[in-house]
Motif scaffolding. Structure first.
Motif, PDB file in Angstrom:
ATOM      1  N   ARG A   1     -11.251   2.547  -4.217  1.00  0.00           N
ATOM      2  CA  ARG A   1      -9.817   2.810  -4.417  1.00  0.00           C
ATOM      3  C   ARG A   1      -9.605   3.842  -5.518  1.00  0.00           C
ATOM      4  NH1 ARG A   1      -4.378   1.181  -4.944  1.00  0.00           N
ATOM      5  NH2 ARG A   1      -3.776   0.869  -7.102  1.00  0.00           N
ATOM      6  N   ASP A   2     -10.271   3.646  -6.662  1.00  0.00           N
ATOM      7  CA  ASP A   2     -10.117   4.578  -7.785  1.00  0.00           C
ATOM      8  C   ASP A   2     -10.572   5.984  -7.394  1.00  0.00           C
ATOM      9  OD1 ASP A   2      -9.127   2.546  -9.350  1.00  0.00           O
ATOM     10  OD2 ASP A   2     -11.001   2.210 -10.452  1.00  0.00           O
TER      11      ASP A   2
ATOM     12  N   THR B   1      -9.486  -4.872  -0.803  1.00  0.00           N
ATOM     13  CA  THR B   1      -9.632  -3.817  -1.807  1.00  0.00           C
ATOM     14  C   THR B   1     -11.076  -3.685  -2.260  1.00  0.00           C
ATOM     15  OG1 THR B   1      -7.409  -4.340  -2.609  1.00  0.00           O
ATOM     16  CG2 THR B   1      -8.810  -2.988  -4.053  1.00  0.00           C
TER      17      THR B   1
ATOM     18  N   ASP C   1      -8.133   0.798  -0.112  1.00  0.00           N
ATOM     19  CA  ASP C   1      -7.254   1.391  -1.119  1.00  0.00           C
ATOM     20  C   ASP C   1      -6.032   0.543  -1.416  1.00  0.00           C
ATOM     21  OD1 ASP C   1      -6.391   2.090   1.564  1.00  0.00           O
ATOM     22  OD2 ASP C   1      -4.909   3.421   0.646  1.00  0.00           O
ATOM     23  N   TYR C   2      -5.879  -0.592  -0.756  1.00  0.00           N
ATOM     24  CA  TYR C   2      -4.762  -1.492  -1.066  1.00  0.00           C
ATOM     25  C   TYR C   2      -4.831  -1.932  -2.516  1.00  0.00           C
ATOM     26  CZ  TYR C   2      -2.023  -3.057   3.007  1.00  0.00           C
ATOM     27  OH  TYR C   2      -1.131  -3.152   4.032  1.00  0.00           O
TER      28      TYR C   2
ATOM     29  N   ARG D   1       0.837  -1.204   0.000  1.00  0.00           N
ATOM     30  CA  ARG D   1       0.000   0.000   0.000  1.00  0.00           C
ATOM     31  C   ARG D   1       0.867   1.246   0.000  1.00  0.00           C
ATOM     32  NH1 ARG D   1      -3.522   0.355   5.154  1.00  0.00           N
ATOM     33  NH2 ARG D   1      -1.432   0.434   6.029  1.00  0.00           N
TER      34      ARG D   1
ATOM     35  N   TRP E   1       1.352   3.997  -3.163  1.00  0.00           N
ATOM     36  CA  TRP E   1       1.092   5.436  -3.029  1.00  0.00           C
ATOM     37  C   TRP E   1       2.375   6.245  -3.218  1.00  0.00           C
ATOM     38  CZ3 TRP E   1      -3.151   8.150  -3.322  1.00  0.00           C
ATOM     39  CH2 TRP E   1      -4.388   7.576  -2.980  1.00  0.00           C
TER      40      TRP E   1
END
Length: 301
Positions: A284-285, A279, A254-255, A82, A86
């Motif tokens: 996440r997107d 996820t 968000d992983y 993760r 990022w």
């Protein structure tokens, strides 16, 4: 630009930034001083990982990362995917990243089953501000364009770091100095933050730092309902917080490519709640787009 249009543009930019994987620079392991002190009165030295923005033409903005309760380093000795995802994404956007390891240097194992010695309210905010001060002295960094970002335990650390008990605040009894104070964090992002409730933060919690809070509606670990109520209360009093809750999203949404599953090894011994992580692609997107737009605005102001 209207909000939805800005979000769409940010998402397009974030997707374009996905090309980082072929050109990402390796991180540099360094040692930085925390504002936390050891028993001898010396700064606690922390492992940290510096991801420099490649091909920078001038001082770059930067983001300080605060990891979750399981630490930042995997059992294989790798940086958690993760944080790595990022960091490389931000590098592609022209930002330097400093990922702080609050646990390894202190000999602290996972804190996911309960409280440990490295608290989100005390030691870790001192780590965050140690990282800020380190970056502000580093050549090639814009000292007034540094943001803070954390997940879960690190998300709770963000709340404590930017609130009334922040190590960045000058104590009332401190000697008066004519020297200018170093800039504070210009913005902060908290993903599914722990301790996001009025009981933990106190009824007088406030912040002047723009804060983005993102949480899953189905998160049973960092509970969204008390967090929502807390945020509504403090924003009504003027705190600059943007809050978004994702329907159908659990902890760690968000992983990159994390299968949805129960985590019985992290069962809370008091509440017996079994965390669920995984996820959620749509969340996440959207989070990538929101964080991209949020930081772009903060760094431009």
């Amino acid at each position: 630009m209207p909000g939805r249009a800005a979000l769409r543009c940010a998402l397009v930019f974030a997707c374009m930034a996905g090309a980082w994987s072929a050109t990402a620079h390796a991180q540099e392991k360094i040692s930085i001083p925390s504002l936390d002190m050891d028993t001898a009165g010396k700064p606690v030295m922390l492992d940290a990982y510096l991801f420099r923005a490649p091909n920078a033409n001038g001082p770059t903005p930067a983001v300080v990362f605060m990891h979750g309760c399981n630490g930042m380093i995997t059992r294989k000795g790798k940086i958690d995917s993760r944080e790595l995802d990022w960091a490389q994404r931000f590098n592609a956007q022209g930002y330097t990243v400093l990922a702080v390891d609050s646990f390894t240097s202190r000999g602290q194992a996972s804190e996911c089953r309960g409280g440990g010695d490295v608290r989100p309210s005390v030691e870790r905010p001192r780590d965050a501000y140690g990282a800020l001060r380190y970056l502000q002295q580093l050549p090639g960094i814009a000292p007034d364009r540094i943001a803070l970002m954390g997940w879960s335990h690190g998300g709770g650390t963000v709340l404590y770091s930017v609130g009334p008990r922040s190590p960045g605040k000058v104590p009332v009894a401190a000697p008066v100095s004519t020297a200018p104070s170093p800039p504070d964090f210009v913005a902060a992002v908290a993903f599914y933050p722990g301790w996001c409730n009025t009981k933990a933060q106190g009824p007088g919690w406030s912040t002047r730092i723009p804060l983005l809070v993102l949480i899953g509606a189905d998160d049973v670990w960092s509970k969204p309902v008390p967090c929502d109520a807390f945020v509504k209360d403090v924003t009504a009093k003027g705190a600059p917080i943007t809050f978004h809750m994702y329907p159908g999203a659990y902890h760690d949404f968000d992983y990159p490519n994390l299968p949805l599953r129960e985590r019985p090894e992290f069962t809370n011994p008091k509440t017996h709640i079994v965390p669920i992580t995984g996820t959620q692609p749509e969340a996440r997107d959207d989070a990538i787009a929101r964080v991209t737009a949020f930081l772009a605005k903060a760094f431009a102001s």
